[in-house]
Write a protein that holds these residues in place. Structure first.
Motif, PDB file in Angstrom:
ATOM      1  N   GLY A 155       0.719  -1.248   0.097  1.00 53.10           N
ATOM      2  CA  GLY A 155      -0.088  -0.102  -0.113  1.00 53.10           C
ATOM      3  C   GLY A 155       0.888   1.206  -0.004  1.00 53.10           C
ATOM      4  O   GLY A 155       1.982   1.117  -0.322  1.00 53.10           O
ATOM      5  N   LEU A 156       0.328   2.366   0.393  1.00 56.24           N
ATOM      6  CA  LEU A 156       0.981   3.730   0.487  1.00 56.24           C
ATOM      7  C   LEU A 156       1.400   4.029   1.966  1.00 56.24           C
ATOM      8  O   LEU A 156       0.398   3.796   2.796  1.00 56.24           O
ATOM      9  N   MET A 157       2.126   4.500   2.213  1.00 58.48           N
ATOM     10  CA  MET A 157       2.476   5.360   3.328  1.00 58.48           C
ATOM     11  C   MET A 157       2.729   6.899   3.271  1.00 58.48           C
ATOM     12  O   MET A 157       3.323   7.153   2.223  1.00 58.48           O
ATOM     13  N   ARG A 158       2.010   7.595   4.303  1.00 57.13           N
ATOM     14  CA  ARG A 158       2.238   8.998   4.291  1.00 57.13           C
ATOM     15  C   ARG A 158       3.413   9.369   5.259  1.00 57.13           C
ATOM     16  O   ARG A 158       3.241   8.873   6.282  1.00 57.13           O
ATOM     17  N   VAL A 159       4.399  10.145   4.906  1.00 56.55           N
ATOM     18  CA  VAL A 159       5.535  10.356   5.669  1.00 56.55           C
ATOM     19  C   VAL A 159       5.815  11.678   6.023  1.00 56.55           C
ATOM     20  O   VAL A 159       5.798  12.555   4.918  1.00 56.55           O
ATOM     21  N   ASP A 160       5.939  12.376   7.157  1.00 58.46           N
ATOM     22  CA  ASP A 160       6.024  13.542   7.546  1.00 58.46           C
ATOM     23  C   ASP A 160       7.756  13.499   7.245  1.00 58.46           C
ATOM     24  O   ASP A 160       8.655  12.885   7.934  1.00 58.46           O
ATOM     25  N   PRO A 161       7.994  14.579   6.357  1.00 59.44           N
ATOM     26  CA  PRO A 161       9.375  14.831   5.786  1.00 59.44           C
ATOM     27  C   PRO A 161      10.227  15.322   7.250  1.00 59.44           C
ATOM     28  O   PRO A 161      11.746  15.383   7.103  1.00 59.44           O
ATOM     29  N   ARG A 162       9.710  15.923   8.233  1.00 54.52           N
ATOM     30  CA  ARG A 162      10.618  16.538   9.142  1.00 54.52           C
ATOM     31  C   ARG A 162      10.994  15.584  10.191  1.00 54.52           C
ATOM     32  O   ARG A 162      11.919  15.249  10.915  1.00 54.52           O
ATOM     33  N   THR A 163       9.969  14.378  10.584  1.00 53.90           N
ATOM     34  CA  THR A 163      10.395  13.532  11.519  1.00 53.90           C
ATOM     35  C   THR A 163      10.632  12.045  10.919  1.00 53.90           C
ATOM     36  O   THR A 163      10.914  11.284  11.697  1.00 53.90           O
TER      37      THR A 163
END
Length: 327
Positions: free
Chosen positions: A222-230
């Motif tokens: 599937g897809l993962m949404r990633v916070d680019p800061r953390t």
């Protein structure tokens, strides 16, 4: 120093064998970091009389594709890392960047407005930057990674996935997009790292607040949404849809195209602005698909290279790129 040991070759063999076997405050601050995504060249439909398929060099082993501000597609070679440029109006092209040779593939790639090519070096662990106009390969970064797979450009960085490690590589871009240093961002939260090929394609959310990554392992793919800061990852709600063969991603507005290579298909989703949810709206198939891997857009068309991972590559193996209509 660029790694050239045999462990890189083993990682490359393992990854390709795996591929063949698979038959708004936070949002506003994030948007300032990553930028937003719009439709690509929507007003320039072109295409009338343009070829819907064209050949790539024999033995080239294409994987990645990128299209910039003009109607030319650039393709990366798994064989030796070369970059081939083809005119979409004619289908004719030539090699514009010579590769560094066997063991230094080009997997994913992106071109910026300065004609800089950002190249993911696969099992070499390299991130390379080349000039599409002069053909010169400039900076080569040895990340020590296991398999640097795909790349997306944001206003302040080029982000690269690693298919065998739970992390991202952030190539910081300075003034005028000049490449500077590489930073490592570990992936956490919901990220699940499989024993084999895991992370693949990468994109941005529609509002530009986060990154979207294919995870071919977690939850059946599937897809993962990633916070680019953390580096914190959260699973994107796609309903019952799965991406076990997910490869390249392309976002146009809120429409996400996800190439399912071994399925010879592109699954199409409509995302919400933050990229936390998506609804499957279509599947694109075509008898000309021969395990396409990645996708780029020009006008109202999508262009994909056929990687042909179901055949053993030789110097005489034929390859091509095909175009289909957008949804």
């Amino acid at each position: 120093m660029i790694p050239t040991d045999r462990s890189s070759d083993r990682s490359l063999d393992r990854s390709f064998a795996r591929r063949r076997l698979l038959t708004t405050a936070a949002a506003l601050s994030g948007a300032a970091l990553l930028g937003t995504t719009g439709t690509a060249h929507a007003a320039e439909t072109g295409g009338a009389g343009w070829p819907a398929a064209f050949p790539l060099p024999d033995g080239f082993q294409p994987e990645g594709i990128t299209i910039g501000a003009s109607p030319f597609a650039h393709f990366g070679s798994l064989a030796d890392g070369a970059v081939y440029r083809a005119g979409l109006a004619t289908g004719r092209g030539s090699v514009v960047v010579q590769g560094l040779g066997a063991g230094h593939p080009t997997v994913g790639l992106k071109i910026d407005r300065h004609a800089r090519l950002f190249l993911a070096g696969g099992a070499s662990g390299e991130i390379r930057v080349a000039d599409a106009r002069t053909g010169e390969t400039g900076k080569v970064y040895a990340t020590g990674g296991a398999f640097v797979n795909d790349v997306i450009l944001t206003p302040g960085a080029a982000w690269f996935t690693d298919s065998f490690k739970p992390l991202l590589y952030k190539l910081v871009l300075g003034r005028h997009g000049t490449p500077e240093d590489v930073e490592t961002v570990p992936l956490g939260g919901d990220w699940v790292q499989g024993d084999d090929f895991t992370a693949n394609g990468i994109e941005r959310t529609p509002d530009g607040s986060a990154l979207l990554l294919v995870n071919a392992f977690a939850g059946g793919g599937g897809l993962m949404r990633v916070d680019p800061r953390t580096g914190t990852a959260r699973a994107v709600d796609l309903g019952t849809a799965r991406l076990p063969n997910g490869d390249g991603l392309l976002l146009l507005g809120r429409i996400l195209y996800a190439v399912q290579q071994q399925q010879n298909a592109i699954d199409v989703f409509r995302l919400n602005a933050a990229g936390t949810r998506g609804t499957a709206i279509a599947r694109i198939t075509d008898p000309r698909f021969r395990i396409p891997t990645t996708v780029a857009a020009w006008g109202d068309r999508l262009y994909l290279p056929n990687a042909r991972f179901d055949v053993e590559p030789t110097p005489d193996t034929e390859y091509d790129a095909v175009a289909v209509d957008q949804v």
